[in-house]
Each structure stands twice: as structure tokens, then as C-alpha cells.
Design a protein around this motif. Structure first.
Motif, PDB file in Angstrom:
ATOM      1  N   SER A 183       0.777  -1.124   0.114  1.00 33.65           N
ATOM      2  CA  SER A 183      -0.162   0.081   0.064  1.00 33.65           C
ATOM      3  C   SER A 183       0.986   1.284   0.020  1.00 33.65           C
ATOM      4  N   THR A 184       2.112   1.177   0.441  1.00 36.71           N
ATOM      5  CA  THR A 184       2.999   2.343   0.414  1.00 36.71           C
ATOM      6  C   THR A 184       3.569   2.738  -1.127  1.00 36.71           C
ATOM      7  N   GLU A 185       3.659   1.623  -1.698  1.00 39.13           N
ATOM      8  CA  GLU A 185       4.154   1.707  -3.167  1.00 39.13           C
ATOM      9  C   GLU A 185       2.998   2.177  -4.155  1.00 39.13           C
ATOM     10  N   LYS A 186       1.865   2.136  -3.809  1.00 37.87           N
ATOM     11  CA  LYS A 186       0.753   2.246  -4.725  1.00 37.87           C
ATOM     12  C   LYS A 186       0.536   3.908  -4.930  1.00 37.87           C
ATOM     13  N   LYS A 187       0.313   4.360  -6.247  1.00 36.00           N
ATOM     14  CA  LYS A 187       0.221   5.711  -6.489  1.00 36.00           C
ATOM     15  C   LYS A 187      -1.398   5.928  -6.485  1.00 36.00           C
ATOM     16  N   CYS A 188      -1.690   6.569  -5.399  1.00 33.65           N
ATOM     17  CA  CYS A 188      -3.219   6.939  -5.333  1.00 33.65           C
ATOM     18  C   CYS A 188      -3.584   8.331  -5.096  1.00 33.65           C
ATOM     19  N   HIS A 189      -2.627   9.297  -5.290  1.00 40.58           N
ATOM     20  CA  HIS A 189      -3.071  10.465  -5.273  1.00 40.58           C
ATOM     21  C   HIS A 189      -2.497  10.883  -6.940  1.00 40.58           C
ATOM     22  N   PHE A 190      -3.538  11.628  -7.372  1.00 44.18           N
ATOM     23  CA  PHE A 190      -3.284  12.346  -8.924  1.00 44.18           C
ATOM     24  C   PHE A 190      -3.855  13.872  -9.196  1.00 44.18           C
ATOM     25  N   ILE A 191      -2.786  14.269  -9.876  1.00 44.10           N
ATOM     26  CA  ILE A 191      -2.663  15.801 -10.221  1.00 44.10           C
ATOM     27  C   ILE A 191      -2.921  15.943 -11.582  1.00 44.10           C
ATOM     28  N   LYS A 242       4.832  20.654 -26.744  1.00 37.81           N
ATOM     29  CA  LYS A 242       5.868  20.018 -27.764  1.00 37.81           C
ATOM     30  C   LYS A 242       6.950  19.709 -27.407  1.00 37.81           C
ATOM     31  N   LYS A 243       7.806  20.615 -26.327  1.00 38.14           N
ATOM     32  CA  LYS A 243       9.006  20.057 -25.948  1.00 38.14           C
ATOM     33  C   LYS A 243       8.904  18.845 -25.080  1.00 38.14           C
ATOM     34  N   LEU A 244       7.601  18.685 -24.551  1.00 34.82           N
ATOM     35  CA  LEU A 244       7.729  17.512 -23.571  1.00 34.82           C
ATOM     36  C   LEU A 244       7.253  16.385 -24.595  1.00 34.82           C
ATOM     37  N   LYS A 245       6.504  16.550 -25.479  1.00 43.60           N
ATOM     38  CA  LYS A 245       6.350  15.394 -26.429  1.00 43.60           C
ATOM     39  C   LYS A 245       7.575  15.021 -27.611  1.00 43.60           C
ATOM     40  N   LYS A 246       8.153  16.017 -27.708  1.00 45.14           N
ATOM     41  CA  LYS A 246       9.607  15.708 -28.286  1.00 45.14           C
ATOM     42  C   LYS A 246      10.628  14.819 -27.519  1.00 45.14           C
ATOM     43  N   ARG A 247      10.557  15.138 -26.270  1.00 42.91           N
ATOM     44  CA  ARG A 247      11.475  14.520 -25.389  1.00 42.91           C
ATOM     45  C   ARG A 247      10.843  13.104 -25.117  1.00 42.91           C
ATOM     46  N   SER A 248       9.628  12.813 -24.991  1.00 43.02           N
ATOM     47  CA  SER A 248       8.812  11.701 -24.809  1.00 43.02           C
ATOM     48  C   SER A 248       9.339  10.891 -25.973  1.00 43.02           C
ATOM     49  N   ARG A 249       9.116  11.250 -27.018  1.00 42.47           N
ATOM     50  CA  ARG A 249       9.566  10.531 -28.183  1.00 42.47           C
ATOM     51  C   ARG A 249      10.907   9.923 -28.462  1.00 42.47           C
ATOM     52  N   ARG A 250      11.844  10.999 -27.892  1.00 39.85           N
ATOM     53  CA  ARG A 250      13.143  10.643 -28.001  1.00 39.85           C
ATOM     54  C   ARG A 250      13.558   9.606 -26.967  1.00 39.85           C
ATOM     55  N   MET A 251      13.050   9.620 -25.741  1.00 40.19           N
ATOM     56  CA  MET A 251      13.071   8.821 -24.646  1.00 40.19           C
ATOM     57  C   MET A 251      12.286   7.505 -24.908  1.00 40.19           C
ATOM     58  N   LYS A 252      11.429   7.515 -25.570  1.00 37.72           N
ATOM     59  CA  LYS A 252      10.626   6.429 -25.605  1.00 37.72           C
ATOM     60  C   LYS A 252       9.733   5.952 -24.222  1.00 37.72           C
ATOM     61  N   ALA A 253       9.284   7.060 -23.616  1.00 39.89           N
ATOM     62  CA  ALA A 253       8.788   7.054 -22.411  1.00 39.89           C
ATOM     63  C   ALA A 253       7.266   7.757 -22.445  1.00 39.89           C
ATOM     64  N   SER A 254       6.426   7.489 -21.474  1.00 34.38           N
ATOM     65  CA  SER A 254       5.174   8.086 -21.475  1.00 34.38           C
ATOM     66  C   SER A 254       5.320   9.692 -20.930  1.00 34.38           C
ATOM     67  N   LEU A 255       4.383  10.391 -21.238  1.00 32.27           N
ATOM     68  CA  LEU A 255       4.351  11.721 -21.144  1.00 32.27           C
ATOM     69  C   LEU A 255       4.314  11.949 -19.518  1.00 32.27           C
ATOM     70  N   SER A 256       3.527  11.065 -18.924  1.00 32.89           N
ATOM     71  CA  SER A 256       3.136  11.030 -17.397  1.00 32.89           C
ATOM     72  C   SER A 256       4.475  10.699 -16.552  1.00 32.89           C
TER      73      SER A 256
END
Length: 127
Positions: free
Chosen positions: A24-32, A42-56
Motif C-alpha cells: 500500500s505504500t508503493e501504490k500511487k493513489c493521489h493524482f494531479i 511540444k517540448k515535452l512530447k519531443k522528449r517523450s518520443r526521444r526517450m520512448k517514455a510516456s508523458l506522465s
């Protein structure tokens, strides 16, 4: 004709398949919810594609760690691989110089030093 009804298994030693539950301490339960203007999104999306990681995951890493460790580019990996090979060659030259004398390997040493300088300059340009 009688209907077949399977009997439920009650084997306590039987292991459940699948991924184990998170603590229960590892679960993510608060969202913003976060908003971005067009340029930063656009900068964030470009970095996301370059790193192959999700935006979140990128936003999470920035919020928690204050930075993102991006993977090395293919060019940088090639440069590091070349440097590792040259370091091995340099060790062999040093061993040979101890045995045969420095005068015999001086030319090869100068040539290898120039190649190492070229690779280091290329690495500094890539950063």
C-alpha cells in the motif's frame, strides 16, 4: 441428462499466478492534473518520443527527482565503444613499450593519441 457443475478447488498451497500485489505504500493513489502551454507541451512530447517514455512518467520524474536521465544517443554509444577499444590498444602499447622500449612504439602511440583526441572532441560536440 444431468448438468455438470465443477467443484471449486480449496487447495491452500496452490499458488496464484500473475504479478504480486504492490504494498500500500508503493501504490500511487493521489493524482494531479497538470496544464501546459503549446510550446512546452511540444517540448515535452519531443522528449517523450526521444526517450520512448510516456508523458506522465516524464512529468513524474521531473516532479520527484527534478531531472530526467535521458538514455545515450547511438552516436555517443559508438564513441564510447571506440574509446574502450582504443584504451585496450593503449594498454597493449604500454605493455609492449615496457618490454621492447618506448622508441619502438612511439609512432603507434602518437597515432593512437590523435585518434583518441578526435573521438573526445566528437563526444564534446555531441553533448
Amino acid at each position: 441428462m444431468t448438468e455438470f457443475v465443477p467443484t471449486p478447488r480449496k487447495d491452500p498451497e496452490r499458488r496464484k499466478g500473475g504479478r504480486p500485489r504492490k504494498d500500500s505504500t508503493e501504490k500511487k493513489c493521489h493524482f494531479i492534473k497538470v496544464g501546459f502551454d503549446e510550446l512546452n507541451f511540444k517540448k515535452l512530447k519531443k522528449r517523450s518520443r526521444r526517450m520512448k517514455a510516456s508523458l506522465s512518467s516524464i512529468v513524474y520524474d521531473l516532479a520527484i527527482n527534478g531531472k530526467i536521465n535521458e538514455p545515450l544517443s547511438q552516436e555517443m554509444m559508438d564513441c564510447f565503444r571506440k574509446l574502450a577499444g582504443m584504451a585496450n590498444n593503449l594498454n597493449q602499447l604500454a605493455h609492449e613499450a615496457h618490454i621492447a622500449g618506448y622508441e619502438d612504439v612511439a609512432a603507434a602511440d602518437r597515432l593512437l593519441s590523435e585518434k583518441i583526441d578526435e573521438v573526445l572532441n566528437k563526444l564534446s560536440e555531441l553533448r
